[in-house]
Design a protein around this motif. Structure first.
Motif, PDB file in Angstrom:
ATOM      1  N   ILE A  23       0.826  -1.369   0.063  1.00 43.74           N
ATOM      2  CA  ILE A  23       0.060  -0.061  -0.006  1.00 43.74           C
ATOM      3  C   ILE A  23       1.003   1.313  -0.003  1.00 43.74           C
ATOM      4  O   ILE A  23       0.596   2.044  -0.753  1.00 43.74           O
ATOM      5  N   VAL A  24       1.827   1.397   0.785  1.00 50.56           N
ATOM      6  CA  VAL A  24       2.867   2.371   0.947  1.00 50.56           C
ATOM      7  C   VAL A  24       3.430   2.607  -0.332  1.00 50.56           C
ATOM      8  O   VAL A  24       3.531   3.904  -1.094  1.00 50.56           O
ATOM      9  N   SER A  25       4.067   1.699  -1.073  1.00 49.43           N
ATOM     10  CA  SER A  25       4.574   1.710  -2.369  1.00 49.43           C
ATOM     11  C   SER A  25       3.634   2.193  -3.483  1.00 49.43           C
ATOM     12  O   SER A  25       3.934   3.152  -4.383  1.00 49.43           O
ATOM     13  N   LEU A  26       2.386   1.744  -3.594  1.00 42.11           N
ATOM     14  CA  LEU A  26       1.434   2.189  -4.487  1.00 42.11           C
ATOM     15  C   LEU A  26       0.902   3.608  -4.178  1.00 42.11           C
ATOM     16  O   LEU A  26       0.754   4.327  -5.240  1.00 42.11           O
ATOM     17  N   LEU A  27       0.872   4.155  -3.004  1.00 43.03           N
ATOM     18  CA  LEU A  27       0.482   5.533  -2.524  1.00 43.03           C
ATOM     19  C   LEU A  27       1.751   6.273  -3.200  1.00 43.03           C
ATOM     20  O   LEU A  27       1.628   7.437  -3.698  1.00 43.03           O
ATOM     21  N   SER A  35       9.553   5.106 -10.646  1.00 40.16           N
ATOM     22  CA  SER A  35       9.556   3.828 -11.258  1.00 40.16           C
ATOM     23  C   SER A  35      10.153   2.957 -10.059  1.00 40.16           C
ATOM     24  O   SER A  35       9.797   1.798  -9.983  1.00 40.16           O
ATOM     25  N   ILE A  36      10.810   3.466  -9.127  1.00 35.01           N
ATOM     26  CA  ILE A  36      11.074   2.694  -7.797  1.00 35.01           C
ATOM     27  C   ILE A  36      10.039   1.984  -7.339  1.00 35.01           C
ATOM     28  O   ILE A  36       9.905   0.862  -6.773  1.00 35.01           O
ATOM     29  N   ALA A  37       8.956   2.963  -6.990  1.00 33.60           N
ATOM     30  CA  ALA A  37       7.641   2.632  -6.081  1.00 33.60           C
ATOM     31  C   ALA A  37       6.800   1.686  -6.986  1.00 33.60           C
ATOM     32  O   ALA A  37       6.483   0.546  -6.333  1.00 33.60           O
ATOM     33  N   ALA A  38       6.679   1.979  -8.122  1.00 35.04           N
ATOM     34  CA  ALA A  38       5.982   0.874  -9.242  1.00 35.04           C
ATOM     35  C   ALA A  38       6.815  -0.610  -9.081  1.00 35.04           C
ATOM     36  O   ALA A  38       6.037  -1.318  -8.954  1.00 35.04           O
ATOM     37  N   THR A  44       6.102  -6.687  -4.547  1.00 37.94           N
ATOM     38  CA  THR A  44       5.615  -7.003  -3.378  1.00 37.94           C
ATOM     39  C   THR A  44       4.362  -7.901  -3.836  1.00 37.94           C
ATOM     40  O   THR A  44       3.868  -8.821  -3.101  1.00 37.94           O
ATOM     41  N   PHE A  45       3.574  -7.262  -4.865  1.00 39.11           N
ATOM     42  CA  PHE A  45       2.331  -8.162  -5.140  1.00 39.11           C
ATOM     43  C   PHE A  45       2.842  -9.651  -5.740  1.00 39.11           C
ATOM     44  O   PHE A  45       2.172 -10.387  -5.210  1.00 39.11           O
ATOM     45  N   ALA A  46       3.943  -9.625  -6.449  1.00 37.18           N
ATOM     46  CA  ALA A  46       4.337 -10.962  -6.758  1.00 37.18           C
ATOM     47  C   ALA A  46       4.758 -11.851  -5.528  1.00 37.18           C
ATOM     48  O   ALA A  46       4.425 -13.049  -5.712  1.00 37.18           O
ATOM     49  N   SER A  47       5.512 -10.923  -4.654  1.00 38.56           N
ATOM     50  CA  SER A  47       5.782 -11.524  -3.469  1.00 38.56           C
ATOM     51  C   SER A  47       4.454 -12.420  -2.589  1.00 38.56           C
ATOM     52  O   SER A  47       4.511 -13.438  -2.157  1.00 38.56           O
ATOM     53  N   ILE A  48       3.290 -11.354  -2.716  1.00 44.29           N
ATOM     54  CA  ILE A  48       2.293 -12.286  -2.111  1.00 44.29           C
ATOM     55  C   ILE A  48       1.567 -13.372  -3.014  1.00 44.29           C
ATOM     56  O   ILE A  48       1.233 -14.514  -2.338  1.00 44.29           O
ATOM     57  N   LEU A  49       1.732 -13.421  -4.195  1.00 46.55           N
ATOM     58  CA  LEU A  49       1.350 -14.603  -4.788  1.00 46.55           C
ATOM     59  C   LEU A  49       2.538 -15.657  -4.657  1.00 46.55           C
ATOM     60  O   LEU A  49       2.008 -16.746  -4.652  1.00 46.55           O
ATOM     61  N   LEU A  50       3.695 -15.497  -4.685  1.00 47.85           N
ATOM     62  CA  LEU A  50       4.606 -16.676  -4.557  1.00 47.85           C
ATOM     63  C   LEU A  50       4.244 -17.029  -2.978  1.00 47.85           C
ATOM     64  O   LEU A  50       4.397 -18.357  -2.961  1.00 47.85           O
ATOM     65  N   LEU A  51       3.919 -16.378  -1.994  1.00 52.22           N
ATOM     66  CA  LEU A  51       3.783 -16.866  -0.615  1.00 52.22           C
ATOM     67  C   LEU A  51       2.353 -17.601  -0.600  1.00 52.22           C
ATOM     68  O   LEU A  51       2.235 -18.776   0.010  1.00 52.22           O
ATOM     69  N   TRP A  52       1.430 -17.285  -1.230  1.00 50.00           N
ATOM     70  CA  TRP A  52       0.114 -17.934  -1.324  1.00 50.00           C
ATOM     71  C   TRP A  52       0.512 -19.270  -2.040  1.00 50.00           C
ATOM     72  O   TRP A  52      -0.012 -20.151  -1.327  1.00 50.00           O
ATOM     73  N   ILE A  99      12.081  -4.143  -8.167  1.00 49.16           N
ATOM     74  CA  ILE A  99      11.050  -5.667  -8.578  1.00 49.16           C
ATOM     75  C   ILE A  99      11.714  -6.649  -7.588  1.00 49.16           C
ATOM     76  O   ILE A  99      11.096  -7.460  -6.805  1.00 49.16           O
ATOM     77  N   MET A 100      13.153  -6.639  -7.673  1.00 53.32           N
ATOM     78  CA  MET A 100      13.689  -7.858  -7.267  1.00 53.32           C
ATOM     79  C   MET A 100      13.648  -7.766  -5.498  1.00 53.32           C
ATOM     80  O   MET A 100      13.541  -8.514  -4.806  1.00 53.32           O
ATOM     81  N   ALA A 101      13.815  -6.417  -5.002  1.00 50.96           N
ATOM     82  CA  ALA A 101      13.570  -6.387  -3.584  1.00 50.96           C
ATOM     83  C   ALA A 101      12.214  -6.609  -3.009  1.00 50.96           C
ATOM     84  O   ALA A 101      12.045  -7.219  -2.129  1.00 50.96           O
ATOM     85  N   GLY A 102      11.171  -6.364  -3.779  1.00 55.96           N
ATOM     86  CA  GLY A 102       9.918  -6.938  -3.497  1.00 55.96           C
ATOM     87  C   GLY A 102       9.733  -8.321  -3.772  1.00 55.96           C
ATOM     88  O   GLY A 102       9.081  -8.868  -2.777  1.00 55.96           O
TER      89      GLY A 102
END
Length: 120
Positions: A23-27, A35-38, A44-52, A99-102
């Motif tokens: 949420i913070v990065s989207l805001l 581009s860093i926030a995007a 982070t979204f991909a990370s959520i999918l990976l964890l799921w 992206i890699m950090a996320g």
């Protein structure tokens, strides 16, 4: 015994921790078009999918009577490749390092979950 739904367990373990940086990065992206926030939001979204995916397969392995453990490695690899393809297609919009950090967030969460389970 009352069975807790999968999504509630997943939220308790992982989603609560990853929603904040998402949420913070989207805001930040909305207000600055950075581009860093995007990239961090995408990672982070991909990370959520990976964890799921990992958590779902791990829970399925617990219920498996054959003793076979599967963590969904191929699907997680596909998620990472598709995420990186977003950078290839839109290099001005997404920063690859962000992206890699996320993406690394999911592996950090997996390590913490493993350490937590070992110290019980």
């Amino acid at each position: 015994m009352l069975e807790v739904p999968f999504f509630r367990r997943f939220t308790k373990h992982f989603l609560n921790f990853l929603l904040f940086p998402l949420i913070v990065s989207l805001l930040i992206y909305v207000f600055t078009t950075s581009s860093i926030a995007a990239g961090f939001a995408l990672g982070t979204f991909a990370s959520i999918l990976l964890l799921w995916n990992w958590y779902y397969n791990l829970e399925k392995s617990y219920e498996n009577e054959e003793g076979r453990v599967s963590t969904g490695t191929v699907m997680r690899l596909v998620i990472v490749v598709v995420t990186c393809l977003f950078w290839v297609r839109f290099p001005d919009t997404f920063n690859i390092f962000a992206i890699m950090a996320g993406l690394v967030l999911s592996y950090i969460m997996i390590m913490f979950q493993g350490i937590k389970e070992l110290t019980k």
